[in-house]
Design a protein around this motif. Sequence first.
Motif, PDB file in Angstrom:
ATOM      1  N   THR A 134       0.787  -1.144   0.028  1.00 54.44           N
ATOM      2  CA  THR A 134      -0.020   0.212   0.041  1.00 54.44           C
ATOM      3  C   THR A 134       0.814   1.142   0.000  1.00 54.44           C
ATOM      4  O   THR A 134       0.507   2.252  -0.777  1.00 54.44           O
ATOM      5  CB  THR A 134      -0.935  -0.005   1.110  1.00 54.44           C
ATOM      6  OG1 THR A 134      -1.745  -1.108   1.112  1.00 54.44           O
ATOM      7  CG2 THR A 134      -1.821   1.348   1.185  1.00 54.44           C
ATOM      8  N   THR A 135       1.763   1.280   0.772  1.00 51.60           N
ATOM      9  CA  THR A 135       2.958   2.522   0.702  1.00 51.60           C
ATOM     10  C   THR A 135       3.450   2.590  -0.430  1.00 51.60           C
ATOM     11  O   THR A 135       3.539   3.893  -1.051  1.00 51.60           O
ATOM     12  CB  THR A 135       3.718   2.219   1.988  1.00 51.60           C
ATOM     13  OG1 THR A 135       3.338   2.144   3.362  1.00 51.60           O
ATOM     14  CG2 THR A 135       4.739   3.390   2.100  1.00 51.60           C
ATOM     15  N   ILE A 138       0.754   4.119  -2.972  1.00 49.02           N
ATOM     16  CA  ILE A 138       0.670   5.621  -2.690  1.00 49.02           C
ATOM     17  C   ILE A 138       1.930   6.315  -3.268  1.00 49.02           C
ATOM     18  O   ILE A 138       1.731   7.379  -3.774  1.00 49.02           O
ATOM     19  CB  ILE A 138       0.574   5.668  -1.285  1.00 49.02           C
ATOM     20  CG1 ILE A 138      -0.874   5.340  -0.806  1.00 49.02           C
ATOM     21  CG2 ILE A 138       0.538   7.240  -0.988  1.00 49.02           C
ATOM     22  CD1 ILE A 138      -0.962   5.002   0.641  1.00 49.02           C
ATOM     23  N   LEU A 139       3.026   5.878  -2.867  1.00 55.66           N
ATOM     24  CA  LEU A 139       4.227   6.773  -3.454  1.00 55.66           C
ATOM     25  C   LEU A 139       4.359   6.665  -5.053  1.00 55.66           C
ATOM     26  O   LEU A 139       4.704   7.614  -5.560  1.00 55.66           O
ATOM     27  CB  LEU A 139       5.645   5.935  -2.816  1.00 55.66           C
ATOM     28  CG  LEU A 139       5.926   6.105  -1.486  1.00 55.66           C
ATOM     29  CD1 LEU A 139       6.893   5.236  -1.022  1.00 55.66           C
ATOM     30  CD2 LEU A 139       6.161   7.619  -1.085  1.00 55.66           C
ATOM     31  N   ILE A 141       1.806   6.510  -7.095  1.00 57.05           N
ATOM     32  CA  ILE A 141       0.724   7.492  -7.546  1.00 57.05           C
ATOM     33  C   ILE A 141       1.058   8.872  -7.295  1.00 57.05           C
ATOM     34  O   ILE A 141       0.833   9.756  -8.095  1.00 57.05           O
ATOM     35  CB  ILE A 141      -0.659   7.167  -6.597  1.00 57.05           C
ATOM     36  CG1 ILE A 141      -1.199   5.818  -7.294  1.00 57.05           C
ATOM     37  CG2 ILE A 141      -1.533   8.253  -7.048  1.00 57.05           C
ATOM     38  CD1 ILE A 141      -2.433   5.418  -6.317  1.00 57.05           C
ATOM     39  N   LEU A 142       1.627   9.170  -6.156  1.00 59.08           N
ATOM     40  CA  LEU A 142       2.185  10.471  -5.971  1.00 59.08           C
ATOM     41  C   LEU A 142       3.505  10.890  -7.007  1.00 59.08           C
ATOM     42  O   LEU A 142       3.555  12.118  -7.411  1.00 59.08           O
ATOM     43  CB  LEU A 142       2.731  10.535  -4.457  1.00 59.08           C
ATOM     44  CG  LEU A 142       1.623  10.541  -3.139  1.00 59.08           C
ATOM     45  CD1 LEU A 142       2.621  10.540  -2.132  1.00 59.08           C
ATOM     46  CD2 LEU A 142       0.912  11.763  -3.407  1.00 59.08           C
TER      47      LEU A 142
END
Length: 151
Positions: A134-135, A138-139, A141-142
């Motif tokens: 998940t982390t 998210i990274l 996507i950012l």
Amino acid sequence: MNEISSDIKRSNFSSLTFIFLAFLVSLVATLGSLFFSEIMHFIPCSLCWYQRIFMYPLVLLFLVNLLYPDDKIFKYSFPLVIIGLLISIYQNLLIYKVIPENLSPCVSGIPCSVDYLNWFGFITIPLLSFFSYTTILILLILFKRKSVDAE
């Protein structure tokens, strides 16, 4: 000329930071899984092996991307992250008894619902894998949003 402008866009600090953090998370997850199996002698189940199959190459992909920046890292790593995350979600649902044990793919060897680690009553190895994937997602996507904004 296009290659030079691509390198200039990619070399901004925040996009490198996202990839570096994704590299660190994948490296810690990889070393953690090796610690649990090789040092602690926890035998991985089938689902754990599949999660490893999708996590281990991410370390190399992110490292190579840090050394040779390429904006296509999202395309290379996103499928691995999504598949690993889905397997992790499935195993967590098995561990927390949301999915019945008879739907487990672990038919021989170690059951997929085995609970080697239980910190604070709820943190298990598959939950750590879920947090890692998940982390990284998210990274990524950012990173992708930052890349799109830079264009």
